[in-house]
Scaffold this active site. Structure first.
Site: not given
Length: 267
Positions: A40, A56, A149
């Site tokens: 998160l 984070k 990613d």
């Protein structure tokens, strides 16, 4: 019912912290930025410096795995000091929860540019974008890491420069420890800790840029990218190699040469 209860529990335990909450008496949450599979993220203010930062949090529901990935992200960022990669500012625990602090990049993601600002990229502009992004990707690879990613939400544009963010899935090249079996060939191409996975992702990134300026003709049936997009032969060859429809690239340098050749063919 058990599955439903598990989902309810996970949503409850992973509920984001509220704005105004202060961590370690120092980092005050401004707003929730979003969540990934394992973390998160919050825009926060460092009350010691007055600067905006990203904090984070490993997802509580992911337990040890989430904490391990957050520590690995810290390791990656510490190894990858570069103007186009956010700096790691620290790792700390608060209330038995683990948090990572990084630079806040005040800019727009490529996803924002395409879908919110309706920015369209021509073929030449798309190639030029990739040409400026690839040196950052090459730097990551030269330091022994893969990002894994490389997507349009994870590249930001700030004052005309590009910044590669979110190293939450990054791994050292060849590190397969704890890697779960892949569910498909597509997942393997994206997640195997090999530089070819990042190049494959660059191919899809380039497709997003190219499609941003695409308008389908009325009545035209949907087709494959090579049927819908009108591209130069050089760009078509580049995409086919990135997407492994032809022989895959063997080095970042070879990929960069083909990008430059595709740009030259249009100018």
């Amino acid at each position: 019912m058990i599955r439903y209860l598990r989902q309810v529990y996970q949503a409850w335990i992973d509920y984001p912290l509220r704005a105004g909450h202060r961590l370690q008496g120092r980092y005050e949450i401004v707003r929730f930025l979003g969540e990934g599979s394992y973390g998160l993220a919050y825009l926060s203010t460092d009350r010691q410096t007055g600067e905006r930062v990203v904090v984070k949090q490993s997802k509580p529901s992911k337990r040890g795995l989430g904490r391990k990935l957050l520590r690995r992200e810290q390791e990656a960022l510490l190894a990858l000091t570069h103007p186009s990669i956010p700096k790691c500012r620290g790792l700390f625990e608060d209330g038995k929860r683990l948090f990572l602090v990084t630079d806040w990049i005040d800019g727009a993601t490529v996803e924002d540019l395409i879908f919110e600002q309706q920015r369209g990229f021509s073929e030449l502009e798309s190639l030029a974008f990739i040409a400026r992004l690839l040196p950052v990707v090459r730097f990551v690879h030269e330091r022994g890491w893969v990002h894994l990613d490389l997507r349009i939400p994870n590249v930001m544009v700030r004052d005309g420069t590009y910044v590669l963010i979110d190293f939450g899935l990054a791994r050292r090249i060849g590190d397969t420890e704890g890697l779960e079996p892949f569910s498909s060939e597509e997942e393997e191409r994206r997640r195997l800790p090999d530089v070819k996975s990042d190049w494959y992702a660059v191919g899809h990134f380039l497709l997003f840029l190219l499609y941003s300026g695409y308008e389908a003709q009325e009545g035209q049936p949907p087709g494959e990218w090579h049927e819908e997009l009108s591209l130069s032969m050089a760009t078509g060859r580049l995409l086919r190699r990135l997407l492994r429809l032809d022989e895959a690239y063997e080095s970042d340098a070879a990929l960069m040469r083909d990008v430059e050749a595709a740009i030259a063919a249009l100018t």
